[in-house]
Design an enzyme around this catalytic site. Structure first.
Site, short mmCIF file in Angstrom:
data_model
loop_
_atom_site.label_atom_id
_atom_site.label_comp_id
_atom_site.label_asym_id
_atom_site.label_seq_id
_atom_site.Cartn_x
_atom_site.Cartn_y
_atom_site.Cartn_z
N CYS A 30 92.38 24.52 26.50
CA CYS A 30 92.78 23.15 26.83
C CYS A 30 93.13 22.35 25.57
O CYS A 30 92.25 22.09 24.74
CB CYS A 30 91.64 22.50 27.62
SG CYS A 30 91.76 20.72 27.80
N CYS A 33 91.23 19.05 25.15
CA CYS A 33 89.83 19.37 24.82
C CYS A 33 89.68 19.63 23.33
O CYS A 33 88.70 19.21 22.71
CB CYS A 33 89.35 20.60 25.59
SG CYS A 33 89.40 20.42 27.39
#
Length: 102
Positions: A30, A33
């Site tokens: 991600c 993230c």
């Protein structure tokens, strides 16, 4: 204090901490993230009054489901065993800190 990797085996101990807990639900793949991760690390190092943990949603899907995580990163604040705040998406450090203090 450093960030704790949280899994279903140590989660109850973390949730029941006397400290305010910040959980970062993430995945290695991600992009957002990866932007939030260093901020979460800094918060953990600079604020020993908080317990900071990361939960990999690919490895700990049961915990992600328990918190209703449908998008990552998701940041959750727990105080006295109860969720008091939750944010979805990449956020600046100051917003994460404000979430912890509210």
């Amino acid at each position: 204090m450093s960030v704790i990797n949280i899994n279903k085996n140590n989660f109850e101990q973390i949730r029941n901490s006397n400290k305010t807990v910040l959980l970062d639900f993430y995945a290695d793949w991600c992009g957002p993230c990866r932007m939030v991760s260093p901020l979460v690390d800094q918060i953990a190092e600079e604020n020993p009054q908080y317990l900071v943990g990361k939960i990999n949603v690919d490895k700990e899907s049961e915990l992600a489901q328990a918190f209703g995580v449908v998008s990552i990163p998701t940041l959750v604040v727990i105080k006295n065993g109860q969720v008091i705040n939750q944010l979805v998406g990449a956020r600046p450090k100051q917003q994460i800190l404000a979430m912890l203090k509210s």
